[in-house]
Design an enzyme around this catalytic site. Structure first.
Site, PDB file in Angstrom:
ATOM      1  N   HIS A  41      38.320  43.040  40.986  1.00  0.00           N
ATOM      2  CA  HIS A  41      39.784  43.162  40.910  1.00  0.00           C
ATOM      3  C   HIS A  41      40.198  44.621  40.736  1.00  0.00           C
ATOM      4  O   HIS A  41      40.389  45.102  39.624  1.00  0.00           O
ATOM      5  CB  HIS A  41      40.290  42.317  39.731  1.00  0.00           C
ATOM      6  CG  HIS A  41      41.759  42.076  39.719  1.00  0.00           C
ATOM      7  ND1 HIS A  41      42.307  40.921  39.243  1.00  0.00           N
ATOM      8  CD2 HIS A  41      42.807  42.837  40.137  1.00  0.00           C
ATOM      9  CE1 HIS A  41      43.630  40.975  39.348  1.00  0.00           C
ATOM     10  NE2 HIS A  41      43.952  42.145  39.882  1.00  0.00           N
ATOM     11  N   GLY A  62      51.012  47.898  34.654  1.00  0.00           N
ATOM     12  CA  GLY A  62      49.641  48.168  35.071  1.00  0.00           C
ATOM     13  C   GLY A  62      48.995  49.286  34.292  1.00  0.00           C
ATOM     14  O   GLY A  62      49.660  50.161  33.731  1.00  0.00           O
ATOM     15  N   ASP A 106      47.489  38.673  44.515  1.00  0.00           N
ATOM     16  CA  ASP A 106      47.607  39.269  43.181  1.00  0.00           C
ATOM     17  C   ASP A 106      48.809  40.210  43.089  1.00  0.00           C
ATOM     18  O   ASP A 106      49.047  41.024  43.976  1.00  0.00           O
ATOM     19  CB  ASP A 106      46.346  40.033  42.809  1.00  0.00           C
ATOM     20  CG  ASP A 106      46.434  40.579  41.402  1.00  0.00           C
ATOM     21  OD1 ASP A 106      46.518  39.768  40.471  1.00  0.00           O
ATOM     22  OD2 ASP A 106      46.451  41.810  41.242  1.00  0.00           O
ATOM     23  N   ASP A 110      41.162  45.048  36.848  1.00  0.00           N
ATOM     24  CA  ASP A 110      42.567  45.082  37.272  1.00  0.00           C
ATOM     25  C   ASP A 110      43.078  46.520  37.227  1.00  0.00           C
ATOM     26  O   ASP A 110      44.211  46.798  36.807  1.00  0.00           O
ATOM     27  CB  ASP A 110      43.432  44.165  36.404  1.00  0.00           C
ATOM     28  CG  ASP A 110      44.819  43.928  37.011  1.00  0.00           C
ATOM     29  OD1 ASP A 110      45.036  44.300  38.181  1.00  0.00           O
ATOM     30  OD2 ASP A 110      45.698  43.387  36.312  1.00  0.00           O
ATOM     31  N   HIS A 165      46.742  34.646  40.893  1.00  0.00           N
ATOM     32  CA  HIS A 165      47.516  35.337  39.868  1.00  0.00           C
ATOM     33  C   HIS A 165      48.401  34.277  39.221  1.00  0.00           C
ATOM     34  O   HIS A 165      49.433  33.902  39.772  1.00  0.00           O
ATOM     35  CB  HIS A 165      48.349  36.442  40.529  1.00  0.00           C
ATOM     36  CG  HIS A 165      49.288  37.157  39.606  1.00  0.00           C
ATOM     37  ND1 HIS A 165      49.111  38.474  39.254  1.00  0.00           N
ATOM     38  CD2 HIS A 165      50.414  36.751  38.968  1.00  0.00           C
ATOM     39  CE1 HIS A 165      50.093  38.854  38.442  1.00  0.00           C
ATOM     40  NE2 HIS A 165      50.892  37.821  38.260  1.00  0.00           N
ATOM     41  N   HIS A 198      49.251  54.188  38.685  1.00  0.00           N
ATOM     42  CA  HIS A 198      50.634  54.450  39.090  1.00  0.00           C
ATOM     43  C   HIS A 198      50.907  55.944  39.008  1.00  0.00           C
ATOM     44  O   HIS A 198      50.336  56.642  38.157  1.00  0.00           O
ATOM     45  CB  HIS A 198      51.620  53.730  38.159  1.00  0.00           C
ATOM     46  CG  HIS A 198      51.638  52.245  38.318  1.00  0.00           C
ATOM     47  ND1 HIS A 198      52.149  51.621  39.435  1.00  0.00           N
ATOM     48  CD2 HIS A 198      51.207  51.244  37.507  1.00  0.00           C
ATOM     49  CE1 HIS A 198      52.041  50.310  39.301  1.00  0.00           C
ATOM     50  NE2 HIS A 198      51.460  50.053  38.145  1.00  0.00           N
ATOM     51  N   ASN A 237      50.741  43.327  33.489  1.00  0.00           N
ATOM     52  CA  ASN A 237      50.894  41.947  33.946  1.00  0.00           C
ATOM     53  C   ASN A 237      49.521  41.327  34.154  1.00  0.00           C
ATOM     54  O   ASN A 237      48.748  41.823  34.983  1.00  0.00           O
ATOM     55  CB  ASN A 237      51.685  41.931  35.258  1.00  0.00           C
ATOM     56  CG  ASN A 237      51.933  40.537  35.806  1.00  0.00           C
ATOM     57  OD1 ASN A 237      51.390  39.556  35.317  1.00  0.00           O
ATOM     58  ND2 ASN A 237      52.738  40.454  36.849  1.00  0.00           N
ATOM     59  N   HIS A 278      42.773  47.830  42.329  1.00  0.00           N
ATOM     60  CA  HIS A 278      43.880  48.249  43.196  1.00  0.00           C
ATOM     61  C   HIS A 278      43.624  49.695  43.639  1.00  0.00           C
ATOM     62  O   HIS A 278      43.733  50.620  42.836  1.00  0.00           O
ATOM     63  CB  HIS A 278      45.211  48.141  42.451  1.00  0.00           C
ATOM     64  CG  HIS A 278      45.571  46.743  42.060  1.00  0.00           C
ATOM     65  ND1 HIS A 278      46.226  45.874  42.908  1.00  0.00           N
ATOM     66  CD2 HIS A 278      45.341  46.042  40.921  1.00  0.00           C
ATOM     67  CE1 HIS A 278      46.393  44.707  42.314  1.00  0.00           C
ATOM     68  NE2 HIS A 278      45.858  44.779  41.100  1.00  0.00           N
ATOM     69  N   LEU A 279      43.282  49.857  44.911  1.00  0.00           N
ATOM     70  CA  LEU A 279      43.039  51.194  45.457  1.00  0.00           C
ATOM     71  C   LEU A 279      44.288  51.802  46.090  1.00  0.00           C
ATOM     72  O   LEU A 279      44.282  52.968  46.471  1.00  0.00           O
ATOM     73  CB  LEU A 279      41.896  51.146  46.483  1.00  0.00           C
ATOM     74  CG  LEU A 279      40.517  50.783  45.911  1.00  0.00           C
ATOM     75  CD1 LEU A 279      39.472  50.778  47.019  1.00  0.00           C
ATOM     76  CD2 LEU A 279      40.109  51.739  44.800  1.00  0.00           C
TER      77      LEU A 279
END
Length: 415
Positions: A41, A307, A135, A288, A162, A292, A261, A43-44
């Site tokens: 999990h 996040g 997700d 996760d 999710h 940002h 989240n 996020h790229l």
């Protein structure tokens, strides 16, 4: 024990092995050697969110954290809902070369929750997608969720849900409880997560397909997954490092670095997810990792993005919350951070035991040093780590991907 690596594979494991002439020797006394970590999990952000992260910077961060494979979530711009986009993400991972990148395909077109995405095309693409997730959004329609579970069954895929009922969380800012009432913030009830998990395990049982629960965070969710497993339902679940440690009490600071989240829950929930991970109800730890740009977090609480980053602190946090207190052994760590994530993602090249013939994906971890976490030193573009200044144990001495060192003593090895 000694390990001999030759031509990208483990040649032999034993005591007092003799190294062939010219072989580099890495002294690792007092260290732990683990199979390369696998994150189910991540996020790229690329394509479309390069201000926050790129495949290059995200996989560098992963390598620094000891990961040799990450599963890149689909909520990019454009959304990874076609064979073309998932193949693009996979190619960029190959080009970067810091760890393997396994794209996660969207369940629905544009994450809109209205019609299924090109699941079969993504599964049969060069990326060979086996994990599908919206997700960031819940597949809320039960008919659509049932169809997705039926569809992926044909190629042994898995739907990673999710779990968040949007009708129960509209405008929610933090966990619903005593702290939210005292702070006057809109509450995010535990039942919004638990009700979706309960529905989906029953759907998975009805269809006979695999379900994976993303970032489980409540005691009730642990109970539901435990109930489902006792009945032989094919459900797996993950917990994040931050849900193993942080509680909703941190929100009293009104620092958006703690906004995430699902939200940070109560101390009772933290204890429940720790127990669930220890007894095997929760199968894996997944980061996760959600970087940002600064302006997305540096604003009022209700306007800030949700996040946290996590790739470079994950193993330290697992050691801190689970290993050092005696709730997991290092053998368990290999299971929850490497072997089981690879199994769920059907990644046969990763998560293999350290045995002759296995690919040489591994890390050398020194559990002894302790130092304050410093996000400014991270390889990730994201600086939104909630652990800044927290004394965390352990350091990564070496990450090896297919026999090649990608990190030495915490520094990325530039080719």
């Amino acid at each position: 024990m000694d390990l001999l690596l030759v031509d990208g594979r483990i040649e032999s494991v034993g005591t007092d092995l003799e190294a062939p002439t010219g072989v580099e020797i890495v002294e690792a006394d007092g260290c732990i050697v683990l199979p390369g970590l696998v994150d189910l999990h991540t996020h790229l952000r690329e394509p479309g969110g390069e201000e926050a992260e790129t495949v290059e910077t995200g996989t560098r961060a992963a390598a620094r954290g000891g990961f040799t494979a990450v599963h890149a979530m689909a909520n990019t711009m454009p959304v990874a809902d076609t064979a073309g986009v998932v193949e693009q993400v996979a190619r960029r991972g190959e080009s970067a070369g810091w760890c393997a990148v396994r794209p996660v395909g969207a369940v629905t077109v544009g994450l809109a929750g209205e019609r299924l995405a090109e699941l079969d095309a993504m599964a049969n693409s060069r990326a060979q997608v086996r994990v599908f997730s919206d997700d960031g959004k819940c597949v809320h329609d039960p008919v659509l969720m049932r169809r997705a579970l039926e569809y992926v069954k044909s190629f042994d895929g898995v739907i990673a849900q999710h779990a968040q009922d949007p009708s129960l969380t509209e405008g929610a800012q933090m966990h619903e409880g005593v702290v939210s009432a005292e702070l006057g913030l809109s509450g995010w009830p535990a039942v919004a997560e638990e009700s979706i998990i309960a529905r989906d395990v029953l759907l998975a049982h009805h269809v006979g397909s695999r379900l994976h629960v993303c970032h489980l965070s409540t005691a009730g969710s642990v109970d539901i997954v435990r109930w489902a497993k006792q009945r032989g339902i094919a459900v797996t679940a993950e917990v994040t490092p931050h849900h193993l440690l942080l509680t909703d009490e941190t929100v009293r600071r009104f620092d958006p670095v703690f906004k995430v989240n699902p939200p940070l829950r109560t101390a009772e929930d933290v204890e429940a997810v720790r127990e669930g991970l220890a007894d095997g109800t929760i199968d894996i730890v997944a980061t996760d990792h959600a970087p940002h740009p600064r302006d997305a977090k540096d604003r009022e609480w209700d306007q800030a993005a949700m996040g946290m980053t996590g790739l470079e602190t994950a193993l330290s946090l697992v050691q801190h919350t689970m290993v050092d207190p005696g709730r997991l052994t290092w053998r368990d760590v290999a299971r929850v951070l490497s072997e089981k994530p690879a199994e769920i993602g059907r990644d046969g090249d990763q998560g293999r035991p350290l045995a002759p013939g296995a690919p040489a994906h591994l890390l050398v971890w020194d559990p002894r040093p302790t130092r304050p976490a410093d996000p400014t030193e991270h390889a990730s573009r994201g600086r939104n780590s909630p652990f800044a200044g927290l004394d965390l144990p352990g350091t990564n001495r070496l990450t090896v991907l297919a026999g090649r060192a990608t990190v030495r003593d915490g520094a990325v090895v530039v080719r």
